[in-house]
Design an enzyme around this catalytic site. Sequence first.
Site, short mmCIF file in Angstrom:
data_model
loop_
_atom_site.label_atom_id
_atom_site.label_comp_id
_atom_site.label_asym_id
_atom_site.label_seq_id
_atom_site.Cartn_x
_atom_site.Cartn_y
_atom_site.Cartn_z
N GLU A 14 3.34 -6.33 -4.86
CA GLU A 14 3.64 -6.21 -3.43
C GLU A 14 3.55 -7.56 -2.72
O GLU A 14 2.67 -8.38 -3.03
CB GLU A 14 2.65 -5.24 -2.77
CG GLU A 14 2.80 -3.81 -3.25
CD GLU A 14 1.91 -2.84 -2.48
OE1 GLU A 14 1.23 -3.25 -1.52
OE2 GLU A 14 1.91 -1.65 -2.86
N GLU A 40 10.27 -0.71 1.59
CA GLU A 40 9.61 0.52 2.07
C GLU A 40 9.50 0.50 3.59
O GLU A 40 8.98 -0.47 4.18
CB GLU A 40 8.21 0.63 1.43
CG GLU A 40 7.48 1.89 1.88
CD GLU A 40 6.30 2.26 1.00
OE1 GLU A 40 6.04 1.58 -0.03
OE2 GLU A 40 5.63 3.26 1.32
N SER A 85 0.40 4.71 -6.14
CA SER A 85 0.28 5.91 -5.31
C SER A 85 -0.49 6.99 -6.07
O SER A 85 -0.96 7.95 -5.47
CB SER A 85 1.66 6.43 -4.89
OG SER A 85 2.51 6.56 -6.01
O1 KIV Z 1 3.00 3.27 -5.58
C1 KIV Z 1 4.10 3.77 -5.32
O2 KIV Z 1 4.40 4.93 -5.64
C2 KIV Z 1 5.07 2.93 -4.65
C3 KIV Z 1 6.30 3.60 -4.10
C4 KIV Z 1 5.96 4.33 -2.87
C5 KIV Z 1 7.42 2.66 -3.91
O3 KIV Z 1 4.88 1.77 -4.52
#
Ligand code: KIV
Length: 293
Positions: free
Chosen positions: A142, A209, A69
Amino acid sequence: MNSPPPASNTPYGTLPTTSNPTARKPVSLPRLLDMRARGEKIAMLTAYDATFAAVADAAGVDCVLVGDSLGMVCQGLSTTVGVTLETMRYHVESVARGARRVQATVWIVGDLPFGSYHESKEQALRSAVVLMEAGAHMVKLEGGGWTTETVHFLVERGIPVCAHLGLTPQTVHALGGYRVQGKTIESAALLKKQAHELQDAGASMLVLEMVPAALSAEVTNELLHCPTIGIGAGKDTAGQVLVLHDMLGMNLGKMPKFVRNFMADAPGIKEAMQAYVAAVKDGSFPDNAQHAW
Ligand code: KIV
């Protein structure tokens, strides 16, 4: 090796040190599994740099996720798809340095970015080694089904793995947007099957999520050896995670409805993080109003 500065010298107030009997013990995999077994909620936050990692550690956050993220909140990308392994390595190293500077108790999860584990399990191992050498204690990847063999391969080689099901942002284009997953009988059954396969392959944590609360509660109750960490997945997961910028009220776009702004009632960032940890541990975050799906 550099030793951490004395407690009184930190900018984060008085912190426990090794000579202080109230010092928190470093979070480890057995401890996370023990928390799951005892029903103590696991509080995870994302962090991308040394200072925020140190403050999170001092605030009692159990796990810091160096999430991809960061592509959106630090680099200004519109999705996480463009984040590279080298960028992840840089941020994991910064976070690990920051955590070491103060207490070094927090468990660090490094996100494997899009394209860094998709070719083969050998490629996944090479990428995971980069993040582990940078200071991660665990890597996250993922998806389910095709990832199961990769998870097994990494775990057999001593690399703890966190899996991630439900809304998987790296596949946002295939999913058609940031939508709730597992709403139909078929998709819920598939998610449950994949969750079991990932646990059986050795995954020792599972991010869920944006899935319906009832589904994540079922998965949580069934996975005894793989604590679930929810984000927009209801209150009954073994732990919770939020993106740091969201919980500090710094989201530049539309704030997801499952987020709470912990900065709203806090005098500072450490206090906001402490309030988050307390709310996760006592079960007051998230509340039902934050999860209508
Ligand atoms: O990349 C991220 O911050 C995540 C979270 C939203 C779980 O995968």
